[in-house]
Design an enzyme around this catalytic site. Structure first.
Site, PDB file in Angstrom:
ATOM      1  N   LYS A  41       0.853  -1.196   0.000  1.00  0.00           N
ATOM      2  CA  LYS A  41       0.000   0.000   0.000  1.00  0.00           C
ATOM      3  C   LYS A  41       0.883   1.237   0.000  1.00  0.00           C
ATOM      4  O   LYS A  41       1.967   1.231   0.601  1.00  0.00           O
ATOM      5  CB  LYS A  41      -0.878  -0.048   1.253  1.00  0.00           C
ATOM      6  CG  LYS A  41      -1.905   1.066   1.374  1.00  0.00           C
ATOM      7  CD  LYS A  41      -2.767   0.850   2.622  1.00  0.00           C
ATOM      8  CE  LYS A  41      -3.797   1.911   2.829  1.00  0.00           C
ATOM      9  NZ  LYS A  41      -4.657   1.636   4.009  1.00  0.00           N
TER      10      LYS A  41
ATOM     11  N   SER B  76      -9.667   1.519   3.068  1.00  0.00           N
ATOM     12  CA  SER B  76      -8.866   2.387   2.235  1.00  0.00           C
ATOM     13  C   SER B  76      -7.839   1.632   1.394  1.00  0.00           C
ATOM     14  O   SER B  76      -7.323   2.166   0.421  1.00  0.00           O
ATOM     15  CB  SER B  76      -8.118   3.407   3.113  1.00  0.00           C
ATOM     16  OG  SER B  76      -7.224   2.736   3.988  1.00  0.00           O
TER      17      SER B  76
ATOM     18  N   SER C  71      -9.703  -1.194   7.017  1.00  0.00           N
ATOM     19  CA  SER C  71      -9.179  -0.986   5.666  1.00  0.00           C
ATOM     20  C   SER C  71      -8.517  -2.183   5.016  1.00  0.00           C
ATOM     21  O   SER C  71      -8.196  -2.128   3.832  1.00  0.00           O
ATOM     22  CB  SER C  71      -8.187   0.167   5.664  1.00  0.00           C
ATOM     23  OG  SER C  71      -8.893   1.366   5.682  1.00  0.00           O
TER      24      SER C  71
HETATM   25  N1  GLN Z   1     -13.019   3.363   6.709  1.00  0.00           N
HETATM   26  C1  GLN Z   1     -12.277   3.681   7.892  1.00  0.00           C
HETATM   27  C2  GLN Z   1     -11.909   5.136   7.899  1.00  0.00           C
HETATM   28  O1  GLN Z   1     -12.215   5.778   6.956  1.00  0.00           O
HETATM   29  C3  GLN Z   1     -11.099   2.799   7.998  1.00  0.00           C
HETATM   30  C4  GLN Z   1      -9.844   3.329   7.423  1.00  0.00           C
HETATM   31  C5  GLN Z   1      -8.656   2.445   7.682  1.00  0.00           C
HETATM   32  O2  GLN Z   1      -8.762   1.358   8.252  1.00  0.00           O
HETATM   33  N2  GLN Z   1      -7.502   2.945   7.317  1.00  0.00           N
HETATM   34  O3  GLN Z   1     -11.339   5.641   8.814  1.00  0.00           O
END
Ligand code: GLN
Length: 473
Positions: free
Chosen positions: A74, A149, A173
């Site tokens: 990532k 994400s 994410s």
């Molecule tokens: N969807 C969650 C957020 O927007 C998780 C993001 C993540 O795990 N990096 O914070």
């Protein structure tokens, strides 16, 4: 071509392939599927160079345990000499001056890193629509989101652009995009995997973890990336187990949270499929029982209060002076800060900095941040209470299958509620994995999520492997 690392190993052993030919294959697939936008950058040169090195090591019998495993990372994971942007304009041209510990560990075992994957800006989002470099398409239905994400990392595996990938999981994410793309995604226990060299979003939540097509590959990668690191003081000194040497699960005690299954937003097909799996587990002699967890409604609000607070502090360092982008319109120190941040950050990141600054502000600190800290403690105590009586807690990974682009992006609250089942593991620091549980009538996949006790990765992965092999198919 390859769906598991054991297939790669056989091909290498039988000399049907070399690391170089495997990397070339993936480079070709990446090129063919460019429109999915899964990669922010492909490391063609360094990947081919590493492949040649590993081929030599294989010949001389000195190759590491991930020799030939082609991995994407990532774009918030530092790899020396390569760019890292977190899909943000503010870091667009920033180059890592050192490698993260996870990258060091992967390279030391001869994994080959093929590129950095697209994600929501600063890992904030559930759909990958927040990237400054365009959305990522879900290869299973290109009109739907891949999840976020770490959407690019999930898609890279699901579309066969690499064998495995790394993502980060602050609130789901890894697990949510795994659910949307039919892949396996693990969020380790907080303190199991080093965060050194990972661009911070919310430091007391963030963990790095793998995506792969099967539980065994996830376990192998975990054996390599887990463990102590002098650069991350939050790591546990507990020994790293041989995760891929699965235990045979005997008579397990499994809990499922009734409130999750009763929740309005849960898709009916997901619910019935999971309940069917529970029946199968019972037939095999395990106990599966409903438990109460009356705090479901507190999960998302406390997650967003605490993570935005931490994010507002972590992102303070992007000021146009120290890293990355500096506005061309700045005239003095103050306008450098203001203009660089205003022009460099996207809308969602700004929203979270504002929210985080608000909940930490003098007059509201106790009412929001302090209160959310207390709720976090309560959630941990209550979850541990369940885990004292049961081996695992099982629930859906997501309330629905992959949704359409634009469906939730206009309404942040709606988008935040997508995280309802995943944030519990981050608020409590517990390990959780999503594995494919089935497909709906439109052939879109969805995951089943398993959560275990702190540092119980070996038991959790063993259970996941058993489910994958004997229950969900
Ligand atoms: N969807 C969650 C957020 O927007 C998780 C993001 C993540 O795990 N990096 O914070």
């Amino acid at each position: 071509m390859y769906t598991s690392f054991s297939e790669v190993k056989i091909a290498l052993q039988q000399k049907q392939a070399t690391c170089e030919s495997i990397v070339k294959h993936y480079l070709q697939v990446i090129e063919q599927k460019k429109h999915l936008n899964a990669f922010n950058e492909v490391f063609t040169e360094s990947a081919l160079q590493k492949a040649t090195e590993v081929d030599d090591k294989i010949k001389s019998g000195t190759a590491g345990k991930l020799a030939g495993m082609v991995i994407a990372i990532k774009d918030n994971i530092c790899y020396k000499g390569h760019k890292v942007s977190v899909s943000s304009k503010i870091l667009e041209n920033f180059q890592s001056i050192y490698s993260s510990t996870v990258v060091e560990k992967l390279l030391a075992e001869d994994a080959i890193i093929i590129g950095r994957t697209n994600c929501d800006e600063f890992a904030m989002g559930s759909s990958n629509e927040n990237s400054a470099f365009g959305k990522v398409l879900n290869p299973l239905d290109e009109t739907t989101v891949p999840g976020g994400s770490s959407g690019g990392s999930a898609v890279a595996v699901a579309a066969g652009m690499c064998l495995a990938s790394l993502g980060t999981d602050t609130g789901g994410s890894i697990r949510q995009p795994a659910s949307f793309t039919g892949t396996v995604g693990l969020k380790p226990t907080y303190g199991r995997v080093s965060r050194h060299g990972i661009v911070a979003y919310a430091s007391s939540f963030d963990q790095v973890g793998p995506f792969s097509s099967n539980v065994e590959d996830t376990a192998l990668i975990m054996e390599v990336i887990a463990g102590q690191d002098e650069y991350d003081a939050t790591l546990s000194s507990q020994k790293v187990d041989d995760y891929s040497n699965f235990n045979k699960p005997e008579k397990l005690k499994i809990a499922y949270i009734k409130d999750c299954f009763d929740s309005e937003g849960l898709d009916a097909e997901i619910k019935s499929t999971l309940l069917n799996h529970f029946e199968k587990l019972k037939q095999q002699g395990h106990s599966v029982e409903a438990v109460d967890f009356p705090y479901l409604d507190f999960l998302v609000p406390s997650y967003y209060v605490l993570t935005t607070a931490e994010a507002s502090s972590n992102l303070g360092r992007y000021d146009g002076m120290r890293y990355g982008f500096r506005s061309a319109n700045a005239t003095d120190l103050e306008s450098t800060y203001k203009k660089s941040r205003s022009e460099g950050f996207g809308k969602e990141v700004k929203r979270r900095i504002m929210l985080g600054t608000f909940v930490l502000s003098e007059g509201y600190y106790d009412a929001y941040y302090g209160k959310a800290q207390k709720v976090r403690r309560l959630l941990l105590d209550k979850t541990n209470e369940i885990l004292a009586k049961y081996d695992f807690i099982v629930m859906p990974t997501t309330p629905s299958v992959a949704f359409k682009f634009g469906q939730n992006s206009k309404d942040p609250i709606k988008m935040y509620l997508e995280d309802i089942f995943t944030v519990q593991a981050n608020l409590t620091g517990l390990p959780a994995i999503s594995i494919p549980a089935g497909k709906n009538k439109n052939n879109l996949p969805f995951g089943i999520q398993l959560m275990g006790k702190a540092f119980s990765e070996k038991a959790l992965l063993s259970f996941a492997n058993y489910l994958e092999k004997e229950i969900v198919n």
